[in-house]
Design a protein around this motif. Structure first.
Motif, PDB file in Angstrom:
ATOM      1  N   ALA A  12      -6.332 -12.428  -2.778  1.00 18.03           N
ATOM      2  CA  ALA A  12      -7.008 -11.244  -2.989  1.00 18.03           C
ATOM      3  C   ALA A  12      -7.358 -10.276  -1.930  1.00 18.03           C
ATOM      4  N   MET A  13      -7.544 -11.125  -0.734  1.00 20.75           N
ATOM      5  CA  MET A  13      -7.979 -10.330   0.455  1.00 20.75           C
ATOM      6  C   MET A  13      -6.470  -9.492   0.831  1.00 20.75           C
ATOM      7  N   LEU A  14      -5.340  -9.936   0.537  1.00 16.25           N
ATOM      8  CA  LEU A  14      -4.193  -9.131   0.868  1.00 16.25           C
ATOM      9  C   LEU A  14      -3.897  -8.069   0.106  1.00 16.25           C
ATOM     10  N   THR A  15      -4.294  -8.292  -1.343  1.00 14.03           N
ATOM     11  CA  THR A  15      -4.080  -7.201  -2.349  1.00 14.03           C
ATOM     12  C   THR A  15      -5.199  -6.026  -1.989  1.00 14.03           C
ATOM     13  N   CYS A  41      -5.539   0.200   2.438  1.00 11.13           N
ATOM     14  CA  CYS A  41      -4.668   1.023   3.404  1.00 11.13           C
ATOM     15  C   CYS A  41      -3.388   1.353   2.950  1.00 11.13           C
ATOM     16  N   ARG A  42      -3.143   1.619   1.729  1.00 12.04           N
ATOM     17  CA  ARG A  42      -2.209   1.949   0.985  1.00 12.04           C
ATOM     18  C   ARG A  42      -0.660   1.432   1.492  1.00 12.04           C
ATOM     19  N   PHE A  43      -0.775   0.047   1.668  1.00 14.63           N
ATOM     20  CA  PHE A  43       0.226  -0.721   1.927  1.00 14.63           C
ATOM     21  C   PHE A  43       1.399  -1.050   0.845  1.00 14.63           C
ATOM     22  N   GLU A  44       2.515  -0.796   0.959  1.00 13.07           N
ATOM     23  CA  GLU A  44       3.440  -1.310   0.141  1.00 13.07           C
ATOM     24  C   GLU A  44       3.602  -2.769  -0.430  1.00 13.07           C
ATOM     25  N   LYS A  45       3.613  -3.386   0.809  1.00 13.55           N
ATOM     26  CA  LYS A  45       3.678  -5.093   0.842  1.00 13.55           C
ATOM     27  C   LYS A  45       3.063  -5.655   1.796  1.00 13.55           C
ATOM     28  N   ALA A  46       2.150  -6.580   1.860  1.00 16.60           N
ATOM     29  CA  ALA A  46       1.883  -7.580   2.885  1.00 16.60           C
ATOM     30  C   ALA A  46       2.136  -8.960   3.033  1.00 16.60           C
ATOM     31  N   ALA A 101       3.109  -6.413   7.384  1.00 14.73           N
ATOM     32  CA  ALA A 101       2.990  -5.548   6.110  1.00 14.73           C
ATOM     33  C   ALA A 101       3.895  -4.165   6.191  1.00 14.73           C
ATOM     34  N   ILE A 102       4.332  -3.631   5.210  1.00 16.78           N
ATOM     35  CA  ILE A 102       5.216  -2.615   5.227  1.00 16.78           C
ATOM     36  C   ILE A 102       4.273  -1.325   4.635  1.00 16.78           C
ATOM     37  N   MET A 103       4.287  -0.245   5.304  1.00 16.90           N
ATOM     38  CA  MET A 103       3.270   0.647   5.019  1.00 16.90           C
ATOM     39  C   MET A 103       4.102   1.763   4.270  1.00 16.90           C
TER      40      MET A 103
END
Lengths: 389, 350
Positions: free
Chosen positions: A244-247, A253-258, A355-357
């Motif tokens: 949940a924290m990562l989501t 931050c509008r990350f694609e994936k962390a 993370a990929i932004m």
């Protein structure tokens, strides 16, 4: 103390560069404390917390058992994943004669037991079954997909049936191994066939929903790490909160994936709720490698005291520790394709957040860094709270 | 420095500036050695971004495989990858002798360390050298003792020294026998496609071919001093070979001697990972910026510098120092523009 992402601590040998955790009660911390207290209450009342693996917090280290037919690739798997042996070198591994016990210093100290394939532990009365499976985290059964697997499946069935009666909480993970070189269709056919054979057999004996999971793996690509990631994730208590924290971070931050990585084994222990794809996992994992390698070259030697004094002198007139923004490793790279940044942030000695932004978001880096910092503190507190007492 | 000496005669030719600008410098680089010794493999790794594993797919080179490698805008390498089978070798030495061996800038001769018939290898080598000295007496000779990964690590040094001694001995025997008067200095390297040793050898070869090297080096040095860097590495864009570098006094204490090759190797491998991720071609440009701040140990960034180069900067820790260095490197781009342009007559290299 030396971190693989920062290298040798050149300027502060006692490792005091580590930033102390923020003690002011952030929202995340309050939530975690609440969860923890609730957990403790439940424990006192004697009721079981169903979604938590048994014995994790009370007794020692979670254990992964690697079992399977001989020559199915068990030792190769553990060497490649946990000892960083290049896959091509596994050809020279000797056959395992006795149980190999490895303790891995990691974010949660787990043990990997590598069983010799030729021994049947249920036939052999000298084995203390209870000592072996009592504290188990997961049983990993390796099946060679390039070989005749009927016998392996039969033995796995016997093992599951034996274990289900006494230790119903054991997670059974089946690695359908050596699938590199097989066509995609054939891989899926094999997986379907093995799944059906095992589930039919279990159903016949009255175990409808045995906890058996299947993974297609190979040591020649990242699939083995992906599979191990899924296995380890099941052993983390309260994984949902980490996710949940990562989501949340991804949304803010509008990350694609962390991903939250275990730096040593390159297993990811949590990710956000977006579906994980192999490509993004690979790039993040390779990025960690690059940072480790670069750090090994430039961060592993001590600078002289004189040099340090010069750096702290005019025009800066500040201690080195005050000149840096963060005591942890921070890294970022911008891909040419779509100007996509990838960021890496060290959490502690063992963990890193990668993370990929989204495209063109490099300009917002300062803001992103602040948000990441908050999440990193949250993750640190999470492990502080869930740490086995 | 060869380029300084060479620049003197070209100053006289400044009337011919126009044709000079039109026709970029072409260096003929001969890549020779016995069949199967790994010439095409190393060429593919260095210039076509193959990974070591992929070179298994390469077939035998038939006759000469010509390729033009653009390097830093103003230097075009005319790479002659010569198939090593005996029939071809004889052909180069007889019918094509003038064609192959005239106007050579560099000869790279590859020896396979595992070769069974060393005497024969040496005989071929000597006949190649004799043809080279006949038509291009000024050519530089690099000897690569290849496939060193097949030798056990502790024996490598000894085997390499031994083989180099043999090559040198054969060369001097030839020189004495043929009454050759010129100078023939060979530069040996131990290489393997499976580690960074290959980058060391090729970086050194390229280093000798790049024009204006002293200008690049002095400018890099002044940039380094200005931004208080520990080390600067200038990479060529596609091959990621180190073209030039500068190290501060403190940075020279770094115990990792092979760091340039290692960084080339690391970044090149990572470029391949990115290309798999983004689905872009392997030779395309993969990243524009990479920065890493390792707490209070060091900070580093690698950025696109000029059109054909990347610059990697290793700095002491410090946020302000890092940011100002990044800006200063952007400003410094202007002064390095000449790396991309055609050769200006005053600085040309012949």
């Amino acid at each position: 103390m030396s971190s693989r992402l920062r290298g040798l601590d050149a300027f502060d040998p006692d490792g005091s560069g580590e930033q102390p955790c923020e003690t002011s009660s952030s929202l995340a911390q309050q939530a975690l404390t609440r969860v923890y207290e609730q957990d403790q209450r439940l424990r006192k009342n004697g009721s079981r917390v169903s979604d938590q693996p048994p014995d994790l917090s009370s007794k020692g280290k979670p254990r992964l058992l690697l079992m399977g037919q001989r020559r199915s690739g068990k030792s190769s798997i553990s060497s490649v994943v946990f000892h960083k042996l290049p896959p091509s070198e596994t050809l020279f591994l000797e056959s395992t004669a006795r149980i190999q016990k490895d303790t891995l210093p990691s974010f949660m100290d787990f043990q990997v037991w590598d069983f010799p394939g030729q021994i049947d532990i249920f036939d052999n009365p000298t084995f203390d079954i209870d000592a072996m499976f009592g504290e188990i985290g997961a049983l990993i059964w390796v099946i060679d997909a390039q070989d005749d697997y009927l016998e392996a499946v039969a033995r796995l069935n016997v093992t599951i049936l034996n274990l289900q009666r006494t230790y119903p909480n054991i997670k059974i993970e089946v690695f359908i191994h050596k699938v590199d070189g097989l066509s995609d269709d054939y891989k899926l056919d094999i997986q379907r066939d093995i799944t059906i054979r095992i589930q039919d057999e279990l159903c016949d004996h009255g175990f409808e929903n045995a906890p058996v999971t299947f993974h297609l793996t190979s040591i020649y690509n990242h699939s083995i790490f992906e599979a191990f990631s899924k296995v380890i994730q099941k052993l983390i208590p309260r994984l949902g909160i980490l996710e949940a924290m990562l989501t949340n971070l991804c949304r803010t931050c509008r990350f694609e994936k962390a991903y939250l990585f275990d730096v040593l084994s390159k297993i990811y222990i949590a990710t956000d709720s977006e579906p994980a794809d192999m490509a993004s996992y690979e790039i993040c994992s390779d990025y960690i490698d690059v940072i480790i390698d670069v750090t090994e070259v430039y961060g592993s030697w001590p600078r002289t005291q004189k040099y340090r004094e010069a750096l702290e002198g005019p025009p800066w007139n500040q201690k080195i520790e005050d000149q840096v923004a963060s005591g942890c490793a921070e890294s970022c790279m911008v891909l040419s394709d779509g100007n996509k940044p990838i960021i890496l942030r060290e959490v502690n000695k063992y963990l890193a957040l990668v993370a990929i932004m989204k495209e063109d978001s490099y300009d917002k880096m300062p803001l992103v860094n602040m948000n990441v910092e908050v999440v990193v503190q949250g993750v640190k507190e999470f492990f502080e709270i869930t740490k086995p007492k | 420095m060869t380029d300084l000496e060479a620049s003197v005669p070209s100053l006289g030719m400044s009337t011919d500036v126009r044709s000079e600008l039109k026709k970029p410098k072409k260096k003929k680089v001969l890549l020779m050695g016995k069949s199967g010794s790994g010439k095409s493999s190393m060429r593919s790794i260095i210039f076509s971004n193959y990974i070591a594993r992929d070179t298994r797919r390469l077939g035998a080179t038939i006759d000469v495989d010509l390729s033009h490698v653009k390097f830093l805008g103003n230097l075009t390498l005319n790479l002659w990858d010569c198939g090593g089978q005996e029939a071809f070798m004889e052909n180069y030495l007889s019918q094509q002798r003038v064609h192959v061996f005239s106007n050579v800038g560099v000869l790279i001769y590859v020896f396979d360390i595992e070769s069974r018939d060393v005497d024969r290898d040496m005989a071929t080598y000597v006949s190649i050298i004799s043809a080279l000295t006949q038509y291009s007496p000024t050519a530089k000779v690099y000897v690569l003792i290849h496939k060193m990964d097949l030798i056990t690590p502790h024996a490598r040094e000894a085997v390499f020294v031994d083989r180099v001694r043999l090559v040198r001995q054969k060369t001097s025997e030839f020189i004495q026998g043929a009454g050759y008067t010129g100078e023939l200095d060979l530069i040996p390297f131990a290489t393997s496609i499976w580690d960074q040793s290959l980058y060391k050898a090729w970086a050194s070869i390229i280093h000798d071919l790049v024009p204006n090297l002293s200008v690049i080096e002095s400018q890099l040095g002044s940039l380094g001093v200005l931004i208080e860097a520990e080390e600067l590495l200038l990479f060529e864009r596609t091959s990621f070979l180190v073209v030039s570098n500068w190290t501060s006094e403190e940075g020279q204490n770094n115990p990792t001697g092979d760091r340039q090759e290692r960084i080339s190797n690391i970044l090149k491998h990572f470029k391949q990972s990115i290309s798999r991720f983004t689905g872009t071609p392997r030779n395309a440009e993969q990243f524009t910026l990479m920065e890493h701040k390792a707490g209070s140990r060091f900070s580093m960034f690698a950025c696109k510098f000029t059109t054909n180069t990347y610059l990697m900067v290793i700095l002491p820790p410090g946020e302000a120092r890092f940011n100002s260095a990044k800006l200063n490197c952007q400003i410094a781009r202007e002064s390095f523009k000449f790396l991309d342009g055609p050769v200006t007559p005053g600085q040309s290299y012949n």
